[in-house]
Design an enzyme around this catalytic site. Structure first.
Site, PDB file in Angstrom:
ATOM      1  N   THR A  43       0.827  -1.201   0.000  1.00 22.08           N
ATOM      2  CA  THR A  43       0.000   0.000   0.000  1.00 22.08           C
ATOM      3  C   THR A  43       0.862   1.252   0.000  1.00 22.08           C
ATOM      4  O   THR A  43       0.551   2.238  -0.684  1.00 22.08           O
ATOM      5  CB  THR A  43      -0.936   0.002   1.223  1.00 22.08           C
ATOM      6  OG1 THR A  43      -1.750  -1.172   1.186  1.00 22.08           O
ATOM      7  CG2 THR A  43      -1.837   1.221   1.220  1.00 22.08           C
ATOM      8  N   HIS A  46       1.989   1.789  -3.531  1.00 22.82           N
ATOM      9  CA  HIS A  46       0.928   2.315  -4.393  1.00 22.82           C
ATOM     10  C   HIS A  46       0.669   3.797  -4.108  1.00 22.82           C
ATOM     11  O   HIS A  46       0.426   4.584  -5.027  1.00 22.82           O
ATOM     12  CB  HIS A  46      -0.353   1.515  -4.194  1.00 22.82           C
ATOM     13  CG  HIS A  46      -0.346   0.188  -4.892  1.00 22.82           C
ATOM     14  ND1 HIS A  46      -0.268   0.071  -6.261  1.00 22.82           N
ATOM     15  CD2 HIS A  46      -0.403  -1.082  -4.414  1.00 22.82           C
ATOM     16  CE1 HIS A  46      -0.283  -1.206  -6.594  1.00 22.82           C
ATOM     17  NE2 HIS A  46      -0.361  -1.923  -5.500  1.00 22.82           N
ATOM     18  N   ILE A 202       2.651 -10.354   1.205  1.00 27.85           N
ATOM     19  CA  ILE A 202       1.343 -10.899   1.555  1.00 27.85           C
ATOM     20  C   ILE A 202       1.200 -12.322   1.028  1.00 27.85           C
ATOM     21  O   ILE A 202       0.680 -13.208   1.715  1.00 27.85           O
ATOM     22  CB  ILE A 202       0.217 -10.000   1.019  1.00 27.85           C
ATOM     23  CG1 ILE A 202       0.247  -8.634   1.719  1.00 27.85           C
ATOM     24  CG2 ILE A 202      -1.141 -10.645   1.216  1.00 27.85           C
ATOM     25  CD1 ILE A 202      -0.066  -8.692   3.195  1.00 27.85           C
TER      26      ILE A 202
END
Length: 383
Positions: A43, A46, A202
């Site tokens: 995240t 991004h 992940i």
């Protein structure tokens, strides 16, 4: 007290800037956490690429995968949100999401407080300009205040747990919640065959979580071979499919189905963050299987697909967004219980807390040279 160094970014594409702020005063329900380790999340990448769909309070401090130790606490800051005693010297982590506790979802659907209508996030929605300026994990210290931000959750880590390991508890908990979503929907059972799309942090964590939660077989699809797919196999994936070698969706689907055998996998989970994973993944499933999307945390765009395939294959399709506070003990306990079973710390490549070090941590993560870039402000604390 010594001034505190904190890293900020002025916007997408900017370079890290380390600023200095004064040591804060600690009110009765507040605390100061010395950061032992903080991961670089997909995240974060991004956001730095400009993909985050909501307005952000630039400049601000990124970093929400935090393992730290309490160095100063207020008189009424005495326990974590699970009623475990806290004191100076306690090892802790804080999840990024702070639900308001008062909106529709918080009140009526507390199990969906991750969808709070007015959330505050460490490492995301708190701007540097807000005093005392310590709102993200890419810093020497993080400030928490239960009066200022009552939705804050502090979770105590085991006393002998490495803070590097503790920094993995946030992303691992997201994986556990995703599998539990599938379990509650009747789409994940003991002995099931699982395919993980994505071999980033992940994806690697999901390989371990799948096994600990009962998967019989785990296959990982991703790239590159080194360091990512090689590590996926060390974590227990029985086979991997390298998307740099198997270049077309049709070939990847066939490769996975050949490995799985029979009619396809029972569950496929996307941890890749790439929108093309979905159409491929549902074709890796057996009819009646379950597809879990947990990788699309930012808007990476759409891709053409046919929902007829979802209907005709009689699939469960589930989304999973982060986790709620009560999921956290599951992630911390899994890490601690299996600390000698999986090579958790091999996921992490360590970077110093400097503008050059943080810049390299981000660049190497974007180039997939690492699995989990991890920023360590205080090396003596990290282990």
């Amino acid at each position: 007290m010594e001034p505190i160094r904190v890293c900020t970014y002025d916007g997408p594409g900017a370079q890290p800037v380390i600023r200095t702020v004064p040591w804060p005063k600690i009110p009765k329900k507040a605390a100061l956490i010395k950061v032992g380790a903080c991961g670089v999340c997909g995240t974060d990448l991004h956001i730095l690429k400009g993909h985050w769909p909501k307005q952000l309070p630039w400049p601000f401090t990124l970093g929400h995968e935090i393992g730290g130790v309490l160095v100063e606490v207020g008189s009424e800051f005495t326990e974590d949100f699970m009623s475990k005693k806290l004191a100076v010297g306690s090892k802790v982590m804080i999840p990024p999401l702070m639900p308001c506790g008062q909106c529709y979802y918080c009140i009526h659907y507390p199990e969906s407080a991750n969808k709070c209508l007015t959330p505050v996030y460490y490492g995301r929605y708190l701007g540097f300009d807000k005093a005392p300026h310590l709102w993200g994990g890419w810093a020497e210290y993080v400030y928490v205040d239960l009066d200022m931000l009552p939705g804050t959750k502090i979770y105590k880590l085991p006393d002998d747990m490495s803070l590097r390991l503790g920094a993995l508890s946030e992303p691992l908990t997201s994986c556990i919640r995703a599998f539990n979503r599938a379990t509650r929907a009747g789409g994940f059972r003991w002995g099931d065959t699982v395919v993980i799309q994505g071999s980033g942090p992940i994806g690697i964590l999901a390989v371990a979580a799948a096994q600990e939660m009962g998967a019989g077989r785990v296959i990982c699809v991703g790239a590159p071979e080194t360091p990512r797919l090689k590590l996926a196999r060390k974590f227990g994936a029985e086979a991997t499919v390298n998307i740099e070698d198997v270049k077309t969706p049709e070939a990847r689907i066939k490769k996975v189905r050949d490995i799985v055998g029979g009619f396809g996998a029972d569950l496929v989970m996307d941890c890749s963050g790439h929108p093309s994973a979905g159409p491929e993944g549902i074709e890796m499933l057996r009819d009646g299987g379950t597809y879990v999307e947990m990788g699309q945390f930012t808007d990476a765009g759409s891709i053409e697909t046919s929902w007829h395939r979802i209907c005709t294959k009689d699939l469960n399709v589930l989304g999973s967004w982060g986790f709620t506070g009560n999921d956290l003990p599951l992630g911390v306990d899994m890490l601690y219980r299996t600390r000698g079973k999986y090579p958790w710390l091999e996921m992490q490549t360590i970077y110093p807390f400097s503008e050059e070090g943080i810049g390299r941590a981000v660049a190497d993560a974007m180039a997939m040279k690492t699995v989990k870039s991890t920023i360590v402000p205080w090396p003596e604390l990290a282990e």
